[in-house]
Every structure is written in C-alpha cells, then in structure tokens.
Design a protein around this motif. Structure first.
Motif: not given
Length: 355
Positions: A107-109, A130-131, A152-153, A199-202
C-alpha cells in the motif's frame, strides 16, 4: 517454448495490450496464455483460459497448467471477485515453481515510509500523516489551508477527498471538485473520518499547488521498465492535465495526456534547470531502490508534481501502470514497450535456469 501467463481479474481486461505482446512472442520463443486467478482449479491446479494461436493470430480456449512465468495485471476493488482473487494471487507468488515478472508494491503507506527513509528521495516526499482520528485532520489544518486525504490502496484518483477551511466550517470535495460535505461540528468530522476508515486506510497530505496558469490540475507521468538485462530504463514521459475545477489529473477523471515537451518548453529557463535536476535524481535513484526494498519489480508508473516554485514532489509510485501513455509514442517506440515483457521474461528464464 517458454510459457508466460498474462493474469487479469477480468478475462477481457487489457486484451488489446496483451494481444500486441502475444503477436511478438513467437520470435522470443514464448507462448502467451491469458487467464483469471479465479479460473484455477484448486484440485488439479490446471487453468481454464485462452492461449494465443500464432497461425491464426487469435485467442483460443484452452486448459493448461499454471505457466512458470506470470505477468500480474490484476486491479482490485472491493467486490467479491477481488476478495476471492487476492489470496489466490498471494498463493501463486509464494510458489517456488512460479516466477512473476514483478511482484508488485504494498500500500501507499508502506511506499511512503520506504521513500521517506532514503537520504535523497525523502526530500521529494510530501509530509504525510496516517489518518486514524479527527485530530489528525485538525492538526494538519492548523498549518494548511487545505489538505488531501488519499486511500492507501487506491488508484486512478478514486477515493480522494480535499478538505478545505472555509471560515468556521470545513468543505469536503471529491477529486472531481464536487462538494460532498460541509462539516460544522467535531462529531461530524469524527463521523466522516470513521466512514473513510470503514472503506480503506487513508493518509493525509498538504494540498500542493499543482496547477497550470489556466487552473487545471496536472502531473507528470513516467513509464519505467526493466530491459533484457534487468536494467531500469525510462520508456516515455508525459504530462496529464485535468479539467478546470477538478483536483486530480487522472485519465479516469477526464484528464488529457500530452507530450512532456508541450508543458516543459513553456517553463522559464531557470525553472527548467531546477525541475530537470530533480526529475533526473528521482529517476536515477527510485526504481532500483524500490526494487531492492519492496520488489522485485518489472515496471513502474511514476507520478511527479511540480509546484509553482519549481519544487518537484513524488505523488505516486505504481507497479501496475496504465497503458494509455503508449499512444504518445511513435510506432518503433511502442514496439519496445510491447516487447519489454518478452525480453524481460527471457532474462528471468535464463536466471532461473542458472540457479
């Protein structure tokens, strides 16, 4: 003959690109198969898919063993097919008898953390948080007029939100510039953050000033691939320019792809030197570093932003880049891109044989 499998979630996805690759495969001693990971029989480990017929130039239905070399072009969403396909692809990537052209990026993180640890590349990475709770939004907005929340995805500009201060309220817009919410109370912000996390990690970043004089969002896209010796080469660079009033320069959001020179030639000479020096540093350093830290990889789609002051920022690193950028190239250079997976597959086959 070497067997190379072109793996996509949808059997028809990227069929035109795969066909162009397949038409050139015979001269490399390679047979091309196409299939979905969902088409693997778990009992026999045979695959129901299609194989390219060199004589007819057509794809024909076939059942075949899992090819020893695979080209992963699966793009996942939140649907059931994606949820079923992911563990199958993970299983394939763990198999010692299967070699992927590229194993993809996390992932982007994770990509952000890896880039931030590099002594040179870290200077080109926007500050990122990281939110995890509403305070992260408020803390960043104490120093910024506007911030961007990125999944992040995510890919293709989907799921991006711009959060701006407007008096005592917060305006939330999507990447297309449509207002999605006006937040006036803390509990509303907490609910919004919770909805994103479901929904997703942000991740949160300052909203960078990345627009043309006509207020169009833009970024630079670079396609990098490995050649027949395993060395990274740049294939093409372009500028993507979005529609006025939107926030993302993504083709799915209506952006236009143009030759890099169309944008670069209009820069003041002093800014050109600064921008080129930064681009050269990133392209010279990033691919091999990502390959070593998070790879192995075959290709990279690199998105860079250029601010008004000439500062260059790394916006995204994608291990499954799109193919629309190919249209900007003359036929002989398009051929290089279609043959690149074949040349690299031959390189990997020689490496496997020499183990």
């Amino acid at each position: 003959m070497i067997s190379l499998g072109f793996v996509t979630l949808d059997e028809q996805q990227e069929s035109a690109y795969c066909t162009e690759v397949a038409r050139r495969a015979k001269q490399y001693g390679i047979s091309i198969y196409r299939f979905s990971p969902l088409a693997i029989d778990p009992r026999t480990e045979n695959v129901r898919g299609v194989v390219f017929d060199d004589k007819s130039g057509e794809w024909t239905d076939a059942v075949f063993p899992i090819p020893p070399f695979l080209y992963d072009r699966c793009f996942y969403g939140h649907d059931d097919r994606s949820k079923k396909a992911k563990p199958i692809m993970h299983w394939l990537k763990q198999r010692p008898d299967v070699t992927f052209l590229g194993y993809g990026l996390p992932g982007k993180w994770s990509v952000y953390e890896t880039l931030s640890a590099h002594p040179l590349l870290s200077a080109y990475v926007p500050p990122t948080v990281r939110l995890e709770r509403a305070d992260h939004v408020l803390d960043l907005l104490r120093h910024e007029q506007a911030i961007v929340a990125k999944p992040v995805h995510g890919s293709g500009g989907r799921g991006i939100y711009i959060i701006q201060k407007k008096g005592k309220t917060l305006s939330v817009q999507d990447g297309r510039g449509q207002e999605r919410a006006v937040i006036t109370r803390r509990n509303e912000l907490e609910q919004f953050v919770a909805s994103l996390q479901r929904r997703d990690g942000y991740a949160l970043q300052p909203l960078l000033s990345l627009s043309t004089e006509a207020r169009e969002p833009f970024d630079l896209r670079f396609l990098l691939q490995k050649d027949e010796t395993g060395r990274w080469v740049e294939r093409v660079r372009a500028v993507r320019i979005g529609r006025p009033g939107t926030w993302v320069a993504n083709l799915r959001a209506g952006a236009d792809m143009r030759p890099f020179a169309d944008w670069f030639d209009h820069l003041p000479s002093s800014k050109r030197i600064l921008v080129l020096d930064s681009i050269d540093t990133i392209i010279r350093t990033l691919p091999a570093y990502m390959d070593n830290e998070l790879g192995p990889l075959f290709e990279i789609g690199l998105d860079l932003g250029v601010a008004d002051n000439g500062a260059v920022w790394i916006l995204d690193v994608n291990s499954k880049p799109g193919r629309k950028i190919i249209s900007l190239l003359p036929p002989e250079q398009q051929n290089d891109i279609y043959e690149a997976p074949l040349r690299y597959c031959r390189f990997l086959a020689s490496e496997v044989a020499n183990r």
